[in-house]
Design an enzyme around this catalytic site. Structure first.
Site, short mmCIF file in Angstrom:
data_model
loop_
_atom_site.label_atom_id
_atom_site.label_comp_id
_atom_site.label_asym_id
_atom_site.label_seq_id
_atom_site.Cartn_x
_atom_site.Cartn_y
_atom_site.Cartn_z
N GLU A 117 -1.30 -8.14 5.39
CA GLU A 117 -1.09 -8.43 6.82
C GLU A 117 -2.40 -8.45 7.60
O GLU A 117 -2.43 -8.82 8.76
CB GLU A 117 -0.13 -7.41 7.44
CG GLU A 117 -0.71 -6.03 7.77
CD GLU A 117 -0.94 -5.13 6.56
OE1 GLU A 117 -0.85 -5.61 5.40
OE2 GLU A 117 -1.24 -3.94 6.77
N CYS B 37 0.82 -1.21 0.00
CA CYS B 37 0.00 0.00 0.00
C CYS B 37 0.86 1.27 0.00
O CYS B 37 1.53 1.53 -0.99
CB CYS B 37 -0.99 -0.04 1.16
SG CYS B 37 -2.43 0.99 0.84
N HIS C 210 -3.48 -4.89 1.54
CA HIS C 210 -2.84 -5.11 2.84
C HIS C 210 -2.82 -6.60 3.19
O HIS C 210 -3.76 -7.10 3.82
CB HIS C 210 -3.61 -4.36 3.94
CG HIS C 210 -3.38 -2.90 3.94
ND1 HIS C 210 -2.50 -2.26 4.78
CD2 HIS C 210 -3.93 -1.92 3.18
CE1 HIS C 210 -2.50 -0.97 4.55
NE2 HIS C 210 -3.37 -0.73 3.58
N1 GLN Z 1 -3.52 6.40 0.53
C1 GLN Z 1 -2.36 6.25 1.35
C2 GLN Z 1 -1.20 7.07 0.82
O1 GLN Z 1 -1.32 7.69 -0.18
C3 GLN Z 1 -1.99 4.79 1.50
C4 GLN Z 1 -3.07 4.06 2.22
C5 GLN Z 1 -2.59 2.86 2.97
O2 GLN Z 1 -1.40 2.59 3.11
N2 GLN Z 1 -3.55 2.15 3.51
O3 GLN Z 1 -0.16 7.09 1.39
#
Ligand code: GLN
Length: 207
Positions: A177, A84, A175
């Site tokens: 995890e 992410c 994610h």
């Molecule tokens: N939208 C977040 C960002 O731009 C990332 C979101 C996340 O890690 N759950 O950093």
């Protein structure tokens, strides 16, 4: 196996648990260190860069002098799993001046692209290398909108790549995890040969 989890900001403990579970299935004892300062990454066999806020993570990595250590880790062929916000930070381009990307993964990302559609959702995802679909949790997730030549797409959602691999780096928009399923951690740290997808049968650099 020395595991570093980048912990300047974001979700850390679930990843540490998932890595320990994946390691245990291989009879490997994983010693997990939370990385907040420079000087730790050089001793890590594998690294994980979690979700959180990519603007904050990239700023703190630079301030602490950890950014160059992560680049050196990847350049040495050692595994990195980026999830992410971690994927955003690892990318070549996040199209956002507030994110100083590390450029260890030849993709460009659109931050929060999924977030505009739905803040959070879970979907069964077919991932190359896994026999059964993976329960993928997306939270304000980035979309990978450009993939370089050396990057293999491991999974797509709605026509866009959401899991990719380039050499020792695996990155996911979702994610892995947040479920009890540690197969993505397994794939990233134990299941890949870390060969460049374009380089034929490259050298084995398994952790
Ligand atoms: N939208 C977040 C960002 O731009 C990332 C979101 C996340 O890690 N759950 O950093």
């Amino acid at each position: 196996m020395n595991v570093g989890v980048i912990a300047v900001q974001g979700d850390v403990s679930e990843h540490a648990d998932a890595i320990r579970r994946a390691a245990a299935t291989h009879g490997v004892d994983a010693s997990v260190t939370e990385v907040r300062d420079a000087g730790i990454v050089p001793d890590c066999d594998v690294l994980l860069m979690p979700g959180g806020e990519s603007t904050t993570i990239s700023r703190l990595l630079r301030e602490e002098g950890i950014d160059g250590e992560i680049r050196a880790h990847v350049a040495a062929g050692k595994p990195l799993l980026a999830t992410c916000a971690g994927l955003i930070v690892a990318a070549r381009d996040a199209k956002d001046d507030r994110v100083a990307t590390l450029d260890v993964l030849d993709v460009s990302v659109d931050r929060n692209a999924f977030g505009r559609q739905a803040d959070s959702f879970e979907a069964p995802l077919d991932v190359e290398g896994l026999d059964e679909p993976f329960p993928a949790v997306f939270i304000r997730a980035p979309v990978i909108d450009e993939v370089g030549e050396g990057v293999a797409v491991l999974a797509e959602w709605d026509g866009d790549p959401v899991a990719v691999k380039q050499g020792p780096v695996i990155a996911t928009s979702f994610h892995p995890e947040l479920t009890a399923d540690s197969r993505i951690h397994d794939l990233a740290f134990f299941g890949q040969d870390h060969a460049d997808p374009d380089a034929g049968d490259g050298e084995e650099a398994r952790a």
